[in-house]
Scaffold this active site. Structure first.
Site, PDB file in Angstrom:
ATOM      1  N   CYS A 104      -4.994   2.498  -3.410  1.00 35.85           N
ATOM      2  CA  CYS A 104      -3.754   3.057  -2.842  1.00 35.85           C
ATOM      3  C   CYS A 104      -2.578   2.100  -3.008  1.00 35.85           C
ATOM      4  O   CYS A 104      -1.706   2.016  -2.127  1.00 35.85           O
ATOM      5  CB  CYS A 104      -3.921   3.454  -1.382  1.00 35.85           C
ATOM      6  SG  CYS A 104      -5.197   4.672  -1.130  1.00 35.85           S
ATOM      7  N   LYS A 141     -10.105  -0.184  10.979  1.00 36.07           N
ATOM      8  CA  LYS A 141     -10.308  -1.389  10.171  1.00 36.07           C
ATOM      9  C   LYS A 141     -10.670  -2.576  11.044  1.00 36.07           C
ATOM     10  O   LYS A 141     -10.741  -3.707  10.578  1.00 36.07           O
ATOM     11  CB  LYS A 141      -9.046  -1.700   9.360  1.00 36.07           C
ATOM     12  CG  LYS A 141      -8.750  -0.658   8.275  1.00 36.07           C
ATOM     13  CD  LYS A 141      -7.603  -1.100   7.412  1.00 36.07           C
ATOM     14  CE  LYS A 141      -6.987  -0.003   6.604  1.00 36.07           C
ATOM     15  NZ  LYS A 141      -7.835   0.501   5.518  1.00 36.07           N
ATOM     16  N   ASP A 162       3.519  -4.180   8.074  1.00 34.91           N
ATOM     17  CA  ASP A 162       2.296  -3.401   7.922  1.00 34.91           C
ATOM     18  C   ASP A 162       1.135  -4.348   8.231  1.00 34.91           C
ATOM     19  O   ASP A 162       0.808  -5.236   7.427  1.00 34.91           O
ATOM     20  CB  ASP A 162       2.218  -2.862   6.484  1.00 34.91           C
ATOM     21  CG  ASP A 162       0.915  -2.121   6.228  1.00 34.91           C
ATOM     22  OD1 ASP A 162       0.037  -2.125   7.122  1.00 34.91           O
ATOM     23  OD2 ASP A 162       0.769  -1.551   5.129  1.00 34.91           O
ATOM     24  N   GLN A 166      -4.064  -4.688   7.368  1.00 37.25           N
ATOM     25  CA  GLN A 166      -5.098  -5.650   6.944  1.00 37.25           C
ATOM     26  C   GLN A 166      -5.045  -6.944   7.732  1.00 37.25           C
ATOM     27  O   GLN A 166      -6.033  -7.680   7.770  1.00 37.25           O
ATOM     28  CB  GLN A 166      -4.954  -5.963   5.437  1.00 37.25           C
ATOM     29  CG  GLN A 166      -5.214  -4.787   4.521  1.00 37.25           C
ATOM     30  CD  GLN A 166      -6.660  -4.274   4.567  1.00 37.25           C
ATOM     31  OE1 GLN A 166      -7.572  -4.940   5.050  1.00 37.25           O
ATOM     32  NE2 GLN A 166      -6.858  -3.060   4.077  1.00 37.25           N
ATOM     33  N   HIS A 180       0.873  -1.186   0.000  1.00 36.11           N
ATOM     34  CA  HIS A 180       0.000   0.000   0.000  1.00 36.11           C
ATOM     35  C   HIS A 180       0.905   1.230   0.000  1.00 36.11           C
ATOM     36  O   HIS A 180       2.027   1.184   0.527  1.00 36.11           O
ATOM     37  CB  HIS A 180      -0.840  -0.062   1.274  1.00 36.11           C
ATOM     38  CG  HIS A 180      -1.851   1.015   1.442  1.00 36.11           C
ATOM     39  ND1 HIS A 180      -1.532   2.272   1.877  1.00 36.11           N
ATOM     40  CD2 HIS A 180      -3.195   1.010   1.258  1.00 36.11           C
ATOM     41  CE1 HIS A 180      -2.634   3.000   1.954  1.00 36.11           C
ATOM     42  NE2 HIS A 180      -3.659   2.266   1.578  1.00 36.11           N
TER      43      HIS A 180
HETATM   44  N1  C6P Z   1      -6.136   0.560   3.055  1.00 37.61           N
HETATM   45  C1  C6P Z   1      -8.036   0.164   1.612  1.00 37.61           C
HETATM   46  O1  C6P Z   1      -9.164   0.427   1.181  1.00 37.61           O
HETATM   47  P1  C6P Z   1      -4.692   3.999   7.141  1.00 37.61           P
HETATM   48  O2  C6P Z   1      -5.286   4.782   6.025  1.00 37.61           O
HETATM   49  O3  C6P Z   1      -3.443   4.632   7.681  1.00 37.61           O
HETATM   50  O4  C6P Z   1      -5.671   3.626   8.191  1.00 37.61           O
HETATM   51  O5  C6P Z   1      -4.236   2.597   6.522  1.00 37.61           O
HETATM   52  C2  C6P Z   1      -3.289   2.584   5.492  1.00 37.61           C
HETATM   53  C3  C6P Z   1      -3.067   1.201   4.986  1.00 37.61           C
HETATM   54  C4  C6P Z   1      -1.820   0.641   5.132  1.00 37.61           C
HETATM   55  N2  C6P Z   1      -1.564  -0.608   4.709  1.00 37.61           N
HETATM   56  C5  C6P Z   1      -2.508  -1.354   4.124  1.00 37.61           C
HETATM   57  C6  C6P Z   1      -2.167  -2.760   3.701  1.00 37.61           C
HETATM   58  C7  C6P Z   1      -3.783  -0.847   3.938  1.00 37.61           C
HETATM   59  O6  C6P Z   1      -4.712  -1.592   3.352  1.00 37.61           O
HETATM   60  C8  C6P Z   1      -4.074   0.476   4.352  1.00 37.61           C
HETATM   61  C9  C6P Z   1      -5.424   1.092   4.114  1.00 37.61           C
HETATM   62  C10 C6P Z   1      -7.498   0.967   2.761  1.00 37.61           C
HETATM   63  O7  C6P Z   1      -7.366  -0.733   1.134  1.00 37.61           O
HETATM   64  C11 C6P Z   1      -7.656   2.436   2.529  1.00 37.61           C
HETATM   65  S1  C6P Z   1      -6.683   3.019   1.198  1.00 37.61           S
END
Ligand code: C6P
Length: 427
Positions: free
Chosen positions: A383, A243, A217, A220, A140
């Site tokens: 993203c 999430k 990371d 997910q 991401h």
């Molecule tokens: N993915 C998706 O729809 P934040 O925005 O900081 O809470 O999470 C960022 C992020 C980082 N790593 C991974 C693997 C992610 O999937 C995400 C967020 C969402 O896939 C929003 S773009």
């Protein structure tokens, strides 16, 4: 109180046989009372953000109505109550990810900020020209752009672990990629686009043998899998509350104490200091030295309730439920000759989200059509632009699942995909 009663309902559910009944769980989520375009809401966008149960919403409501105060500052009753509740969530988070020290849990705004903290603080101090940073092609932007910026600033090389056409990490050259000059290996445990679950333990083990520091990371993975960060041995783990039933604007960085102790803060101000003079400032102890300014207090307290809810269901049960959903979704989608699926087809090695495209209908049109049927999916590059492009497309449609999704939801999606072909006159 209402939220506690609802949690009790959830406890009863998790006591019955194979874990829980998503139809009953749905009743804890007020949003599912809503109709979207006159239809039952079928929410298949939990990888973007999950819905929130009453148990979480009620805590936010109660905090602002009856407990509102700043933390760590006041000596009055409200301030002490708020501080105790805020810090209690830190303990719950430490336990949830495998029983780490509370000092190793840093509150951030989200996973993105947690990763940026590491890249800016640890990265700027430890990475120099001639060093290597290793990430993967399925990251991401949150675990990609901070490393691009760091390599630009330091002159370090940024090297990617490639992926196979079926969406796994291609590990055949991993021994060369994670070289002796590699200082950081940062990778996702679960891809938000492909759903792939990566063998992070093996990669971390190799990285440590080369003397590199590792970041996982978990944006997910932490919401969907049982996590033991100590067994995984990651040096850093980043994830977001929103999430996993919690509020937006709240995330976490786990870091090993000895590494965090040697890092400089990147945000300066109130609460992160031990002493300030007109010409001097020194930092507070862990975890506070990384938590300048007033945090998301209501969100943090409510997230404690989200963790109680997930614990009551059981993370193993959640994983099994989602494995069942994804296996069923893949089986049904494979029968549709107009659908191309991106990512692994094996439900054991992937999480509960699937990206796909109709061979004729643009993902944005498809998502808009599905919305007309009350079905919320995401369309776009999610993203992860370089990854999407690697598959030769600019966008995919993504359906992602959580505790409140049912087999009926997937049947509705499959019906929607078929009806879209008729609507757009391809059949
Ligand atoms: N993915 C998706 O729809 P934040 O925005 O900081 O809470 O999470 C960022 C992020 C980082 N790593 C991974 C693997 C992610 O999937 C995400 C967020 C969402 O896939 C929003 S773009």
């Amino acid at each position: 109180m209402k939220s506690t009663e609802q949690l009790a309902v959830t406890k009863n559910i998790s006591g019955n046989g194979n874990g829980f009944d998503p139809e009953v769980i749905r009743r804890d989520f007020p949003i599912f009372k809503r109709k979207i375009n006159g239809r039952r809401l079928i929410y298949l966008d939990s990888a973007a953000t999950t819905q929130k149960p009453n148990a979480v919403i009620d805590v936010i409501d109660r905090y602002y109505k009856f407990q509102n105060a700043n933390v760590h500052r006041g000596l009055h009753t409200l301030a002490e109550e708020a501080t105790t509740a805020f810090e209690a969530t830190r303990d719950k988070v430490a336990k949830f990810i495998g029983g780490v020290k509370r000092e190793e849990i840093i509150y951030t705004r989200n996973a993105t900020e947690a990763i940026n903290l590491v890249a800016q603080s640890w990265g700027q101090a430890n990475i120099k020209k001639g060093d290597r940073i290793v990430i993967t092609q399925m990251e991401h932007h949150a675990n990609l752009v901070p490393w691009i910026v760091l390599s630009r600033k330091t002159g370090a090389e940024l090297v990617y672990i490639p992926i196979t056409p079926d969406g796994f990490l291609d590990l055949k050259d991993i021994g060369k990629i994670i070289s002796a000059n590699t200082k950081m290996v940062a990778l996702t445990q679960m891809s938000n686009v492909l759903g792939t679950i990566n063998p992070v333990e093996d990669i971390i083990d190799l990285a440590h043998k080369r003397g590199a520091v590792t970041l996982v990371d978990g944006a997910q993975s932490v919401p969907h899998l049982p996590i033991d960060v100590r067994a995984m041995d990651a040096d850093f783990l980043a994830f977001s509350a929103h999430k996993m039933l919690g509020p937006t604007g709240l995330g976490f960085l786990y870091g090993k104490e000895e590494i965090l102790n040697n890092m400089e803060p990147v945000v300066f101000g109130g609460e992160m200091i031990s002493e300030v003079k007109f010409d001097y400032a020194d930092w507070n102890a862990l975890p506070y030295k990384f938590e300048a300014g007033t945090p998301h207090i209501a969100g943090a307290i409510a997230f404690g309730s989200a963790l109680d809810y997930l614990n009551a269901l059981g993370m193993e049960n959640i994983r099994n439920h989602e494995k069942g959903l994804i296996a069923y979704a893949l089986e049904k989608m494979k029968e549709l000759d107009f659908i191309k699926i991106y990512g692994p087809l094996d439900s054991e090695r992937r999480g509960g989200g699937v990206s796909f495209n109709d061979k004729d209908i643009h993902p944005h049109d498809l998502a808009t059509f599905l919305d007309m049927m009350g079905i919320a999916v995401r369309a776009g590059h999610h993203c992860a632009q370089p990854l999407t492009r690697l598959f030769g497309v600019n966008a995919t449609t993504r359906a992602s699942f959580y505790i409140y999704n049912t087999i009926n939801d997937i049947d509705a999606l499959i019906t929607g995909l078929k009806e879209a072909r008729r609507y757009f006159k391809y059949e």
